[in-house]
Enzyme design. Sequence first.
Site, PDB file in Angstrom:
ATOM      1  N   LEU A 100       0.809  -1.221   0.000  1.00  0.00           N
ATOM      2  CA  LEU A 100       0.000   0.000   0.000  1.00  0.00           C
ATOM      3  C   LEU A 100       0.846   1.278   0.000  1.00  0.00           C
ATOM      4  O   LEU A 100       0.506   2.276   0.632  1.00  0.00           O
ATOM      5  CB  LEU A 100      -0.969  -0.013   1.188  1.00  0.00           C
ATOM      6  CG  LEU A 100      -2.011  -1.131   1.130  1.00  0.00           C
ATOM      7  CD1 LEU A 100      -2.725  -1.291   2.467  1.00  0.00           C
ATOM      8  CD2 LEU A 100      -3.041  -0.873   0.037  1.00  0.00           C
ATOM      9  N   CYS A 141      -7.360  -4.825   5.602  1.00  0.00           N
ATOM     10  CA  CYS A 141      -6.238  -4.391   6.439  1.00  0.00           C
ATOM     11  C   CYS A 141      -6.469  -4.880   7.872  1.00  0.00           C
ATOM     12  O   CYS A 141      -7.616  -4.951   8.317  1.00  0.00           O
ATOM     13  CB  CYS A 141      -6.111  -2.871   6.448  1.00  0.00           C
ATOM     14  SG  CYS A 141      -5.676  -2.143   4.867  1.00  0.00           S
ATOM     15  N   LYS A 201     -14.838  -2.475  -0.504  1.00  0.00           N
ATOM     16  CA  LYS A 201     -14.166  -3.539  -1.254  1.00  0.00           C
ATOM     17  C   LYS A 201     -13.899  -4.723  -0.335  1.00  0.00           C
ATOM     18  O   LYS A 201     -13.127  -4.628   0.628  1.00  0.00           O
ATOM     19  CB  LYS A 201     -12.851  -3.018  -1.843  1.00  0.00           C
ATOM     20  CG  LYS A 201     -12.153  -4.010  -2.766  1.00  0.00           C
ATOM     21  CD  LYS A 201     -10.941  -3.367  -3.431  1.00  0.00           C
ATOM     22  CE  LYS A 201     -10.315  -4.276  -4.471  1.00  0.00           C
ATOM     23  NZ  LYS A 201      -9.177  -3.617  -5.161  1.00  0.00           N
ATOM     24  N   ASN A 224     -11.166  -8.777  -3.714  1.00  0.00           N
ATOM     25  CA  ASN A 224      -9.778  -8.391  -3.576  1.00  0.00           C
ATOM     26  C   ASN A 224      -8.929  -9.653  -3.766  1.00  0.00           C
ATOM     27  O   ASN A 224      -9.450 -10.717  -4.077  1.00  0.00           O
ATOM     28  CB  ASN A 224      -9.549  -7.753  -2.201  1.00  0.00           C
ATOM     29  CG  ASN A 224      -8.396  -6.772  -2.184  1.00  0.00           C
ATOM     30  OD1 ASN A 224      -7.436  -6.929  -2.938  1.00  0.00           O
ATOM     31  ND2 ASN A 224      -8.475  -5.777  -1.325  1.00  0.00           N
ATOM     32  N   GLY A 241      -8.090  -5.241 -13.393  1.00  0.00           N
ATOM     33  CA  GLY A 241      -6.874  -5.031 -12.640  1.00  0.00           C
ATOM     34  C   GLY A 241      -5.606  -5.587 -13.241  1.00  0.00           C
ATOM     35  O   GLY A 241      -4.869  -4.896 -13.942  1.00  0.00           O
TER      36      GLY A 241
END
Length: 309
Positions: free
Chosen positions: A79, A136, A171, A198, A271
């Site tokens: 990230l 996260c 998400k 994800n 993606g």
Amino acid sequence: MLFLDKMSRLRTVLCGIELQNPVIAASGTYGYGLEFERVADLNAIGGLVVKGLSREPMPGNPPPRLFETEGGMLNSIGLQNIGARAFVEEKLPALRRFRAAIFVNVFGYEPEDYAEVIRILEDAEGIAGYELNVSCPNTRHGGIYFSSDPALLDELVSLVRPLARRPLMVKLSPNVARIQPLAQAAERAGADAISLVNTFLSLAIDAHTRKPRIGAGFGGLSGPAIKPIALRMVHEAAHAVRIPVVGMGGIRSGTDAAEFLIAGASAVQVGTVNFWDPEAPGRIARELDDFLRQERLNHVKELVGTLQL
């Protein structure tokens, strides 16, 4: 039968946001968008989700960060980003000139991290909506992932929802036993849409060195290899909630995009394919239009949720 023109056939409204087509470049694969304007037409895509933003800049994980696998890619970027304030000052002004809707991916390690990023972004012009990256670990609760606990997810979205005047998309991670409780928790807490999936937590090993191929050890698997699982989870989520679902996971062509729409998605994100074909989102939109024409459909919404089981 008369068919509508291309723009009308693909035009989509997502959470009140008008998109010229339902194909969106996924977060983490298109940088801040500006990096791609020399190699791709950003006016040809429906939307762009910029890479995840935190309240302060982050350097990311140690290299190597990417590893190509059979049918996919493993990544652990960590990230890395310039922080929300720098994005607003340095990147967002230039993004306003494109027709693509700009979504901002937001992440943090405590609910207040997310809240602070939203506060910073709320004063900025040119943002269509937010995408909360909940994959996260919540450091306040000992590292439990927001994306794996419906109660923590509800707490997070409930905190952020009143702060955001723009549409809020959540998400979701596929690293759960059942996606439905997480999708429902996001909806219950006020999310306007959910996006999934994800990446899948994965491991690649160098047999000669007996070490991981990724500097951080584990990484996230994306690409064509995950598409069948992603389709199943998008279908399950779409049947569990009333809010729109944005599907992703291994989309490389217009037909791939159509499959996600048939599974129940209202729009798609593209993606991993962007790494070898930067023009993929625009190309996939054109191919989706061709698919609609071949199937003699007047509008893309005629595909949504039409899976026959």
